[in-house]
Design an enzyme around this catalytic site. Structure first.
Site, mmCIF file in Angstrom:
data_model
loop_
_atom_site.group_PDB
_atom_site.id
_atom_site.type_symbol
_atom_site.label_atom_id
_atom_site.label_comp_id
_atom_site.label_asym_id
_atom_site.label_seq_id
_atom_site.Cartn_x
_atom_site.Cartn_y
_atom_site.Cartn_z
ATOM 1 N N GLU A 107 0.845 -1.059 0.071
ATOM 2 C CA GLU A 107 -0.087 -0.005 0.043
ATOM 3 C C GLU A 107 0.919 1.252 0.032
ATOM 4 O O GLU A 107 0.686 2.211 0.693
ATOM 5 C CB GLU A 107 -1.077 0.078 1.297
ATOM 6 C CG GLU A 107 -2.056 -0.808 1.165
ATOM 7 C CD GLU A 107 -3.226 -0.695 2.019
ATOM 8 O OE1 GLU A 107 -2.793 -0.058 3.204
ATOM 9 O OE2 GLU A 107 -4.302 -1.294 1.678
ATOM 10 N N GLU B 256 -6.742 -7.307 -1.215
ATOM 11 C CA GLU B 256 -7.106 -7.392 0.435
ATOM 12 C C GLU B 256 -8.682 -6.642 0.467
ATOM 13 O O GLU B 256 -8.953 -5.789 -0.325
ATOM 14 C CB GLU B 256 -6.310 -6.515 1.348
ATOM 15 C CG GLU B 256 -4.986 -6.586 1.332
ATOM 16 C CD GLU B 256 -4.418 -5.599 2.401
ATOM 17 O OE1 GLU B 256 -5.079 -4.832 2.869
ATOM 18 O OE2 GLU B 256 -3.262 -5.686 2.583
HETATM 19 C C1 GLA Z 1 -4.232 -2.291 4.908
HETATM 20 C C2 GLA Z 1 -2.826 -3.075 4.891
HETATM 21 C C3 GLA Z 1 -2.946 -4.161 5.867
HETATM 22 C C4 GLA Z 1 -3.867 -3.997 6.899
HETATM 23 C C5 GLA Z 1 -5.089 -3.559 6.470
HETATM 24 C C6 GLA Z 1 -6.045 -3.643 7.688
HETATM 25 O O1 GLA Z 1 -4.877 -2.697 3.709
HETATM 26 O O2 GLA Z 1 -2.127 -3.316 3.597
HETATM 27 O O3 GLA Z 1 -1.517 -4.549 6.173
HETATM 28 O O4 GLA Z 1 -3.287 -2.874 7.897
HETATM 29 O O5 GLA Z 1 -5.050 -2.479 5.746
HETATM 30 O O6 GLA Z 1 -7.382 -2.943 7.184
HETATM 31 C C1 GLA Z 2 -5.638 3.219 5.694
HETATM 32 C C2 GLA Z 2 -6.068 2.288 4.715
HETATM 33 C C3 GLA Z 2 -6.600 0.996 5.243
HETATM 34 C C4 GLA Z 2 -5.804 0.520 6.495
HETATM 35 C C5 GLA Z 2 -5.601 1.714 7.458
HETATM 36 C C6 GLA Z 2 -4.864 1.487 8.296
HETATM 37 O O1 GLA Z 2 -7.163 3.898 6.013
HETATM 38 O O2 GLA Z 2 -6.797 2.603 3.556
HETATM 39 O O3 GLA Z 2 -6.458 0.054 4.159
HETATM 40 O O4 GLA Z 2 -4.522 0.044 6.018
HETATM 41 O O5 GLA Z 2 -4.962 3.153 6.730
HETATM 42 O O6 GLA Z 2 -4.306 2.388 9.177
#
Ligand code: GLA
Ligand code: GLA
Length: 693
Positions: free
Chosen positions: A162, A319
């Protein structure tokens, strides 16, 4: 060896079984003792899991000190997965730098707009432009790639994680230096930059590149073009980092495709993903539902946008959640049927992989209250049973893999630059929400049961009969010319308030609004009429407008029809919705106020019929059921998603039910509450007897 980009990414090269859906999760075995791993793979097989993403946050475990590496546990995990027939999307493990690195090199830590340095102790605490971070991270990538190049479990690389989730905007000195380099490449000379940034305003003239800074906290509104350029730069800086990791992977393991998980959802606006998509071998996305009345609309909208970013190729849902997340103000659990329905909406929009965060719910750490495939309660749970059932559903849908979403006849334009532009400070109204307006239009299409593609401004629009481009604020002359040609060529366009106003440098198109679209729309606006938060205006078609109005004069009275007028407010008596239909061309409509998801269908319905675009659903299912079609050219797969909590009945359907409820005796179909049916029929046909009215 076949190049990675041409091979199907769901299967290792040695595996010649036909393609099937990939199903799985992020797998974090380092959070568990070894005894649990065996149980994990046993349950994975039970659930139909085929792929897991491993080592995403493992840097500190793999390299516990600058000169110490520990790979044995990961070797063991990969071997165990492989011997159980489970493939691995292997992370480069660079997402969260270990404490030894931030202690040795605190200069990799990001700096906020207000000058605070972010600390270690969470994750993603690194500057996208830090040369020091890059040196250490790329070393890790190289070590990983070299070690696992030939591991038979590895089917894809998962670059970082991410990117930009927490560190997209960094205002550090590294960022300042990289921003100057970026500006030099964009403008060539300081004269050009001074012109573009309009630095004659407020005494901002730059006489040396070294004087330029990121838009750090200032005494008043920072230069708006500087702000816009900083957004462009920040997206590019992370893209450049992505490319750096990918270069190492391509060099060491050209046979393994690489991806990174995007976050096309909610309010994630920093990364211009359409512009990143070229850098990876296949697009992956993470999506988390946001509770509220547009929960399902937003999910579908994000999936449609991801499909468009993937340029019509199958993509990977990397995810989503089996139930609640941990990071919303209140984390709502999914209701019965939502786990499968949410997943299948992504599949309907072209996903060939369905994965969750995460496999086993953590017992400790910040995400211990985030749902997973195996919840705290263990496998004897509704969640795990639903997970296993979805695994079986995906198996029955195997023929769908590789097919692509059938293009719709209508498109909705989504533009990152306009999003960035209208949500800065110093606007006519701070209440404009770009993505919300786009989502409301998407909801209106869903309410009318009309399929719509979500496209970017660079897309070829000529294949569409109808194009909606709400709040298209940034319109370079080149884009204006293309929209003009689209309408002249017979296309039907609809746009809204605050569109066409500025060019790519955020300079106003003079002569009256909507600037670059003024002639096309046949209207002229001398002054905007934004509304205070609690003010509503009535239109003579019974609808209510909020947020914005315009003082519209019609300049092409022979060709412009006023579809609705204001009845109340400062613009009472003036046009609120207009449509220009030039001789021999298509049409261009303008909606000057915010009608919201309830009002927009009323305006959209006649515009769509004017363009000859109709619902492909029977009248009684429109709004209740979302229709998406995938096709491989000869077979079509009609996805019917029940958006409601009540059953929806179709009196007759043709085609084979590939997944979902069995047909009734009379050949009809009853979709249960939140249920999904997938029908297979010959491409070009329809499963419904009557879709008129
Ligand atoms: C993101 C991250 C994951 C996890 C999820 C929780 O998508 O990539 O590692 O933190 O959020 O929703
Ligand atoms: C953002 C991302 C989620 C998750 C949270 C966790 O909101 O979009 O997927 O990872 O952060 O902090």
């Amino acid at each position: 060896m076949t190049p990675a980009s041409e091979r199907h990414w769901l299967r290792p090269p040695s595996d010649d079984r036909p393609a099937s859906f990939a199903y799985g999760a992020d797998y974090n075995p380092e959070q568990w003792p070894r005894e649990v791993w065996k149980d994990d793979v046993r349950l994975m097989r039970e659930a139909g899991v085929t792929v897991v993403s491993v080592a995403i946050f493992s840097w500190a475990r793999l390299q516990p000190a600058q000169d110490r590496w520990d790979f044995e546990w990961l070797d063991e995990v990969l071997d165990l997965l492989h011997s159980n027939g489970i493939s691995v999307d292997l992370a480069t493990a660079t997402a969260s730098p270990p404490p030894w690195l931030t202690t040795l090199h605190p200069e990799i830590l990001p700096v906020t707009r207000t000058g605070e340095t972010l600390s270690q102790g969470a994750r993603q605490h690194w500057r996208p432009t830090s040369p020091v971070f890059r040196k250490y991270a790329l070393e890790l990538v190289e070590v990983m790639a070299t070690r696992y190049a030939d591991h038979p479990a590895v089917v894809a690389w998962h670059i970082s994680n991410e990117l930009g989730c927490h560190n997209i905007y960094d205002y550090s000195d590294d960022a300042a230096q990289a921003f100057r380099d970026w500006l030099r490449a964009r403008y060539g000379t300081l004269d050009e930059l001074n012109r573009a940034w309009a630095t004659s305003f407020w005494s901002q003239y730059y006489g040396d590149w070294a004087q330029i800074l990121p838009p750090r906290l200032a005494a008043s509104h920072a230069n708006p073009t500087q702000q816009l350029d900083f957004k462009r730069f920040s997206s590019d800086a992370l893209k450049d980092y992505l490319r750096a990791e990918r270069e190492v992977l391509r060099r060491v393991t050209p046979h393994i495709p690489a991806t990174t998980n995007f976050m096309v959802m909610g309010e994630t606006m920093g990364m211009n993903y359409p512009d990143w998509a070229e850098e990876i071998d296949f697009v992956s996305n993470d999506h988390y539902a946001h509770p509220g009345p547009q929960r399902l609309d937003e999910l579908s909208f994000s999936a449609a946008l991801t499909h468009s970013i993937a340029q019509g190729k199958p993509w990977f849902l990397m995810e989503h959640s089996t139930s609640a997340v941990n990071w919303q103000p209140v984390n709502v659990a999914k209701r019965e049927g939502e786990l499968a329905r949410d997943s299948l909406v992504h599949v309907a929009h072209g996903a060939d992989a369905v994965c969750f965060f995460q496999w086993r719910q953590s017992a400790a750490g910040a995400e211990k209250h985030h749902s997973a495939m195996v919840p705290h309660a263990g496998p004897d749970s509704e969640v795990f049973r639903a997970v296993a059932a979805l695994g079986r559903t995906l198996e029955t849908l195997t023929p769908v893999t590789g097919s692509v979403r059938e293009p719709a006849r209508a498109a909705l334009v989504f533009d990152w630059e306009s999003w960035w532009a209208v949500e800065r400070d110093s606007q006519p109204s701070s209440l404009v929400r770009y993505r919300q307006e786009a989502l409301d239009w998407y909801s209106a299409f869903l309410a009318l049961g009309v399929r719509v593609d979500v496209v970017t401004t660079t897309a070829d629009l000529t294949g569409y009969d109808f194009v909606a481009a709400p709040v298209l604020n940034v319109v370079p002359l080149e884009l204006a010319a293309r929209l003009d040609a689209y309408v002249r060529g017979g296309g039907h366009l609809a746009t809204t308030y605050y569109s066409g106003v500025v060019d790519e440098n955020d300079h106003v198109h003079l002569g009256g609004y909507p600037g670059a679209l003024r002639d096309l729309l046949g209207i002229r606006i001398e002054e905007f009429g934004p509304l205070l938060e609690d003010v509503e205006v009535r239109l003579d078609n019974g609808l209510t407008g909020t947020l914005w109005t315009d003082r519209i004069d019609v300049t092409a009275p022979d060709e412009v029809t006023v579809l609705a007028r204001y009845e109340t407010g400062d613009q009472a008596g003036r046009p609120a919705v207009t449509r220009r239909a030039p001789q021999g061309g298509g049409s261009a409509a303008y909606v000057s106020t915010r009608l919201g998801r309830h009002g927009l269908p009323e305006v959209l319905r006649p515009l769509l019929s004017g363009a000859g675009v109709h619902s492909e659903l029977p009248a009684e299912a429109r709004g209740l059921v979302e229709l998406t079609v995938r096709t491989d050219g000869s077979q079509a797969y009609w996805f019917l998603v029940n958006r409601t909590d009540e059953p929806v009945a179709f009196d007759a359907v043709a085609g084979e039910v590939l997944s979902g409820p069995a047909p009734t005796d009379g050949g009809g179909l009853v979709l249960p509450s939140r249920g999904v049916a997938v029908l297979r029929l010959a491409s070009g046909g329809t499963p419904f007897r009557d879709t008129s009215a």
